[in-house]
Enzyme design. Structure first.
Site, short mmCIF file in Angstrom:
data_model
loop_
_atom_site.label_atom_id
_atom_site.label_comp_id
_atom_site.label_asym_id
_atom_site.label_seq_id
_atom_site.Cartn_x
_atom_site.Cartn_y
_atom_site.Cartn_z
CB SER B 32 -0.88 0.00 1.25
OG SER B 32 -1.61 1.20 1.33
N GLY B 83 0.68 11.42 4.47
CA GLY B 83 -0.53 11.78 5.22
C GLY B 83 -1.80 11.32 4.54
CG LEU B 84 -3.23 7.94 5.45
CD1 LEU B 84 -4.15 7.69 6.64
CD2 LEU B 84 -3.01 6.65 4.68
CB CYS B 140 -0.84 5.60 8.59
SG CYS B 140 -0.15 7.09 7.82
CE LYS B 175 1.45 -1.83 5.90
NZ LYS B 175 1.49 -1.24 4.55
CB THR B 203 6.94 3.58 7.97
OG1 THR B 203 5.79 4.28 8.39
CG2 THR B 203 6.87 3.33 6.48
CB THR B 276 10.52 1.77 -0.13
OG1 THR B 276 9.69 2.04 1.00
CG2 THR B 276 11.24 3.04 -0.49
C1 LIG Z 1 5.43 6.76 0.18
C2 LIG Z 1 4.81 5.70 1.04
C3 LIG Z 1 3.44 5.69 1.27
C4 LIG Z 1 2.84 4.72 2.06
N1 LIG Z 1 1.49 4.72 2.24
C5 LIG Z 1 0.92 3.72 2.95
C6 LIG Z 1 -0.49 3.63 3.09
O1 LIG Z 1 -1.23 4.45 2.54
N2 LIG Z 1 -1.02 2.62 3.83
C7 LIG Z 1 -0.21 1.69 4.44
O2 LIG Z 1 -0.74 0.78 5.09
N3 LIG Z 1 1.13 1.73 4.32
C8 LIG Z 1 1.70 2.72 3.58
N4 LIG Z 1 3.07 2.76 3.46
C9 LIG Z 1 3.87 1.74 4.14
C10 LIG Z 1 4.26 0.60 3.20
O3 LIG Z 1 3.13 -0.06 2.67
C11 LIG Z 1 5.14 -0.41 3.94
O4 LIG Z 1 4.43 -0.95 5.02
C12 LIG Z 1 6.42 0.19 4.48
O5 LIG Z 1 6.92 1.17 3.61
C13 LIG Z 1 7.51 -0.85 4.73
O6 LIG Z 1 7.78 -1.61 3.58
P1 LIG Z 1 8.93 -1.21 2.52
O7 LIG Z 1 10.19 -1.04 3.28
O8 LIG Z 1 8.95 -2.35 1.56
O9 LIG Z 1 8.49 0.07 1.90
C14 LIG Z 1 3.66 3.74 2.66
C15 LIG Z 1 5.04 3.74 2.44
C16 LIG Z 1 5.62 4.69 1.64
C17 LIG Z 1 7.11 4.67 1.43
#
Ligand SMILES: Cc1cc2nc3c(=O)[nH]c(=O)nc-3n(C[C@H](O)[C@H](O)[C@H](O)COP(=O)(O)O)c2cc1C
Ligand SMILES: Cc1cc2nc3c(=O)[nH]c(=O)nc-3n(C[C@H](O)[C@H](O)[C@H](O)COP(=O)(O)OP(=O)(O)OC[C@H]3O[C@@H](n4cnc5c(N)ncnc54)[C@H](O)[C@@H]3O)c2cc1C
Ligand SMILES: Cc1cc2nc3c(=O)[nH]c(=O)nc-3n(C[C@H](O)[C@H](O)[C@H](O)COP(=O)(O)OP(=O)(O)OC[C@H]3O[C@@H](n4cnc5c(N)ncnc54)[C@H](O)[C@@H]3O)c2cc1C
Ligand SMILES: Cc1cc2nc3c(=O)[nH]c(=O)nc-3n(C[C@H](O)[C@H](O)[C@H](O)COP(=O)(O)O)c2cc1C
Ligand code: FES
Ligand code: FES
Lengths: 290, 314, 314, 290
Positions: B32, B83-84, B140, B175, B203, B276
């Site tokens: 996501s 910020g969604l 989030c 999540k 994150t 990411t």
């Molecule tokens: C730019 C960005 C936007 C994100 N937006 C969401 C979101 O809307 N909802 C959500 O559950 N996680 C969101 N995440 C978190 C990611 O889905 C993921 O849980 C987190 O980045 C860790 O995984 P990664 O290291 O593979 O990115 C976002 C991450 C990034 C970098």
């Protein structure tokens, strides 16, 4: 990686040349045929360096036949330094072409009927790079052009010959004097427009450069009702429109001047831009931040 | 393992996995927030090659998101404080979901609320659609109310998840945020409340500073840290949640290679998400299923599902 | 700031700082566990150039530490599970401290206990010595009892720190673990108990997996994550602890340059420690004070102390 | 960074040559005079690559006069690949010389009185590299030497000429036959010792290679009461003795065979080693792990 005849987004380019334009600027020539073929002026690429995120760099020139792209790069930090120091022969990992570029179809209403439309590019710093591509494209389409380019000092002036060879008219401005015009590029634009015979709808102004300069140009054009497109820079992560990280504050409706939050929204610099109609931007003087 | 443990080609390796009662073509989902709603990449890639797509976080009302700058680079990672920003669940269902349903892959709706009522309402709305599963984003870190502040407290997780469970038969994935003292405590709360699967991790709350301006780089001051930097933390949390609950787990956090993905499965994940890494290498998520199969095949395994939870701790 | 804000040379910049009532020559200390007791580097470097040295974690009895492998590389970081191998506080006082006291820099004794009684006893023993300050390590994640399990609970932090406070007049620094839901809650507990300063952060609990053997790389299964990967988390925690307590802070976590060190000071640190970076670049900690002064001077500042807490959040 | 006449720990070397020894092995020649001057056989350096931690590499040869060091590197992962691909001319960031090396003074008691002492090196794989340095040093001191080197197959045999030029006697062993001896290096050692006239205290055995081979050699030597030094490898972080990350389980008292935990302790491979008396190691067959 091309799937089912879909176009590729990622490209393995090969660096053919690396030319030093000035102390702080280099010109890279990269073989990347599929990318070159798809590119449009105002679009950009995301280049891989040893840093974690890719670096967005505007397309400065494209040779479709030869499958070449050119990028102008200014040293400002680790990523751009690395790019300026690349040795020819090396592979370059690119994503692109990206973003919504300049639109040469967007002259004022009725422009074509009332006379030959004229493109004016205004830029400074690394903003000159994407404008050169636009000038080359306009020349190819037979559109007459004026290029206004600002430099801090004559010593920092770059790309002069190439712009002169491309644009119908060139005005090089320098804050410290010594070139065609003394003052910044926005002031040079004012002096051009003040003494010009063309009507607003016959002119299209395309600008790229520091945010302050762009706002100056945008406000002049709004005032004079000249169509204006600006290419903006924002901090980017993906560059491909999926992370919503690179927001630019814009009015919901074209040409708005409202400051109420409900009348503004965020668009993605990388996907909806980097080129926007100047009138859509919530400029810093109206509270916009990016 | 095939009978004589001899190497297999990637084509001979079954990639199908299940997450609870959800069947996936392969264990690789787009996470996501790093894949939009698929539209930007659809012209370039065949999205049906994915195990699934998790939507950008949806809220009940449209959200403009935080003011920029929203992203900052860090060592082997990045911070975001988007910020969604999203068009709201209503626009999603009417204007976006129909296209997503044509992609021939699992569609997971990620929902983020300010309150329990928000979550319940969104779950109700989305349960009437063709989505594959719901992903309750209790994690989030970039909004001032709801979300992570709920996910950090086991009691609140219990309450929100139970309330959502009561109104839906859709698979309910939860999540979780890593910004907690005990991931197991939160995971057990979600399990008790009737979650079908856990998704971890979101994150880690972080900050970047601009030395020249003496201000935070992000306008939101803090942001969520993602990318390879956090992988060791994510692996540990997947391992702990797998050890301490009986729920299937979807693992993520810094995955950037087939090896990474299989490591998460060894720690207990039934499937993985790529976040990411898609921002840097948009090809990756499409290459991963075959790349994972190639590794499995070379080791003589005829399916990917066997990796789940196979890690032998010392 | 000097009067006209004009650039100064690094020599013109005062590097002295104070952490509570401890005066340091400069804000750069060698962190615990990544500098031994100084003996290995003394032949190569002038240790009097440091702001101070934190000893390897000391325990009441000698400890053999965890079985190897104890270290694993990660992206922009590493995991360690040394498990507090050390000769014990008795041998330290008799055989090691005398040499350390000749180094002409602040000596901070890092102590780790299984229980409150351990901490109190060690504090008592060390208070009778010439050490500059005590650093209560309530944060080591690599031992099965004490340490981090104490540091994760505000009530236990309160109790242990208060008990130590009762038996010593030495400056009492409390080193906290980042593996908590709220660093501020723990920090406030330490403040309430009479700590003189906070040290943050220790390592984040993580894991690395060997895909070939399908086992954790570390024999201890999990380990503590350190290095540049964790810097954004550390900066955020220093910022929060500075905002939510009145204690001076010693900041660390991924510092690898003068810029990094000054960013920690902006977020609220009065001094900083260099940990993992010393493993890769043993010169760094010796170069930092002058390098920080050079940056400060170029910006027209005539002292380093002015950076503490100067960050202007949005 | 040299302070107050203290020796430097970190060195900026310059890569003079990169020679391919086999498909998977390269030989780097680096100019680093201060490091070369201080180095002893059995010591190692920590090299910076783009990976986070440095990589420990044993010194393979040192030319003090010319200020050169040589390193033999086998491709096993990202760090070693990068090192094998380095282009001559490039700067190399080194920490060293590190660790406690071989001790040629440590023959058995009374060795010198009873006849010419003899050094036997036994090694395989990357273990040959540090042994070559030791052979060169012994040759310089006039100590007669026997070099036993094991290879998986004749195709993988490296450094043969150089060892022949250095050691008085060389025995190249291969599991698949085709060299001097068929079998592994430990078996070659057995056959040498079985038919040799020297008494145990006249021999010093120095070994480096895979842990299994080292244990085999160590147990033979213990059995025959021949002094033996082994160079071990452990996962390292700092390499300079400060992190206690690279523990090797050893007996508290030399020559112990106890298995009780209280009779064993951990020492640092990087600082107390990498060379240890074989009798001190708690070998895997006795429960040691590292
Ligand atoms: C730019 C960005 C936007 C994100 N937006 C969401 C979101 O809307 N909802 C959500 O559950 N996680 C969101 N995440 C978190 C990611 O889905 C993921 O849980 C987190 O980045 C860790 O995984 P990664 O290291 O593979 O990115 C976002 C991450 C990034 C970098
Ligand atoms: C659409 C687009 C087109 C671009 N075209 C060009 C081009 O043609 N030629 C060129 O030289 N550069 C161009 N840039 C800028 C270029 O991307 C940055 O200079 C580069 O990413 C800096 O990377 P670095 O690692 O060298 O420096 P960094 O250390 O990343 O940055 C150096 C300084 O610049 C600031 N900075 C970096 N990126 C941005 C950003 N996107 N917005 C605001 N501040 C930033 C940082 O805060 C820092 O102060 C473009 C940027 C965008 C968004
Ligand atoms: C004292 C010492 C001297 C050495 N001398 C040499 C030499 O002269 N020439 C040479 O080619 N190599 C030598 N090595 C080994 C060399 O350090 C490793 O091969 C190298 O670090 C691998 O790095 P990489 O990034 O290529 O591979 P990585 O991806 O780091 O490792 C590849 C594989 O090797 C394993 N591995 C890596 N390092 C170690 C270790 N220290 N102990 C156990 N397993 C490990 C990993 O788990 C992995 O399976 C020496 C090691 C030590 C400790
Ligand atoms: C190998 C190693 C050993 C450590 N040992 C200790 C210790 O004994 N006591 C302690 O308080 N912290 C210990 N730490 C934690 C560091 O002091 C520091 O808090 C942490 O590593 C974060 O800082 P860094 O990223 O600069 O390393 C150790 C860290 C490492 C990498
Ligand atoms: S940078 Fe990701 S949407 Fe623009
Ligand atoms: S690797 Fe750090 S002590 Fe040996």
């Amino acid at each position: 990686m091309c799937q089912d005849n879909k176009p590729s987004l990622r490209h393995q380019g090969s660096l053919l040349g690396n030319e030093r334009l000035s102390d702080s600027t280099h010109l890279l020539t990269i073989k990347a045929p599929e990318l070159a073929y798809a590119a449009r002026p105002g679009q950009f690429v995301q280049i891989k360096t040893s840093r974690y995120l890719r670096r967005p760099i505007g397309l400065m020139s494209v040779d479709r036949e030869q499958g070449l792209i050119q990028l102008g790069i200014r040293r400002v930090g680790p990523g751009s330094n690395e790019l300026c120091d690349l040795a020819p022969g090396i592979a370059v990992d690119l994503v692109g072409p990206l973003g919504t570029g300049f639109n040469l179809g967007l002259f004022g209403e009725g422009a074509c009927e009332t006379g030959p439309a004229h493109l004016v590019t205004v830029g400074g710093g690394t903003g000159l790079f994407p404008l050169l591509y636009l000038l080359e494209e306009a020349a190819g389409q037979g559109i007459p052009t004026t290029a206004i380019a600002g430099f801090r000092s004559p010593a920092e002036a770059i790309l002069q010959e190439r712009m002169r060879a491309t644009a119908k008219r060139c005005i090089f401005a320098s804050d410290t004097g010594g070139l065609d015009f003394t003052g910044h590029a926005g002031e040079a634009l004012t002096s051009v427009l003040d003494t010009w015979h063309l009507r607003p709808e016959q002119i299209l102004i395309c600008a790229c450069g520091p945010a302050g300069l762009l706002e100056n140009i945008a406000l002049q054009c709004l005032e004079r009702k000249i169509p204006c497109q600006v290419s903006l820079e924002a901090r980017m992560a993906c560059g491909i429109g999926v992370c919503v990280g690179c927001s630019i504050p814009v009015y919901c409706h074209n040409g708005g001047a409202e400051t109420a939050e409900s009348e503004t929204t965020y668009e993605r610099c990388c996907y909806d831009g980097p080129v926007f109609p100047a009138a859509r931007i919530v400029w810093p003087s109206r509270g916009g931040i990016w | 393992m095939n009978q004589d443990n001899s190497p297999l080609t990637s084509k001979q390796v079954k990639t199908e996995v299940t997450v609870g009662n959800v069947q996936l073509k392969n264990p690789v989902l787009a996470a996501s927030g790093t894949f939009g709603f698929g539209a930007e990449l659809a012209p370039y890639y065949d999205l049906s090659g994915l195990g699934g797509i998790c939507t950008k976080g949806l809220t009940l009302q449209p959200r403009r998101g935080n003011p920029p700058p929203r992203v900052a680079e860090t060592e082997s990672g990045m911070l975001n404080a988007v910020g969604l920003q999203n068009p709201g669940v209503g626009v999603f269902v009417k204007e976006i979901l129909p296209t997503m349903l044509t992609y021939d892959t699992a569609i997971i709706a990620n929902v983020a609320g300010n309150s329990k009522a928000d979550y319940v309402e969104m779950v109700r709305i989305l349960s009437a659609t063709e989505i594959t599963a719901l992903e309750l984003n209790l994690s989030c870190p970039n909004v001032s109310v709801g979300c992570m502040s709920i996910g950090a407290e086991p009691e609140q997780v219990l309450e929100v998840v139970a309330s959502c469970r009561a109104v839906t038969d859709k698979p309910l994935w939860v999540k979780l945020t890593p910004n907690v003292t005990s991931i197991s405590a939160v995971a057990r709360a979600a399990e008790e409340a009737g979650a079908d699967a856990l998704v971890l991790i979101n994150t880690l709350l972080g900050m970047a500073v601009d030395l020249k301006t003496e201000r935070p780089v992000l306008r939101n001051n803090t942001g969520g840290l993602s990318g390879p930097a956090i992988k060791p933390i994510a692996l540990r949390m997947v391992y702990e949640a797998h050890r301490d609950t009986n729920l299937p787990i979807v693992g993520l956090g810094g995955i950037a290679s087939a090896e990474d993905a299989l490591e998460f499965m060894l720690c207990g994940a039934s499937a993985v998400q790529v976040g990411t890494a898609s921002l840097i290498d948009p090809d990756l998520v499409f290459r991963l299923p075959a790349a994972m199969a190639a590794i499995a095949g070379a080791a003589g395994h005829d399916n990917l599902a066997r990796y789940t939870g196979q890690l032998r701790p010392w």
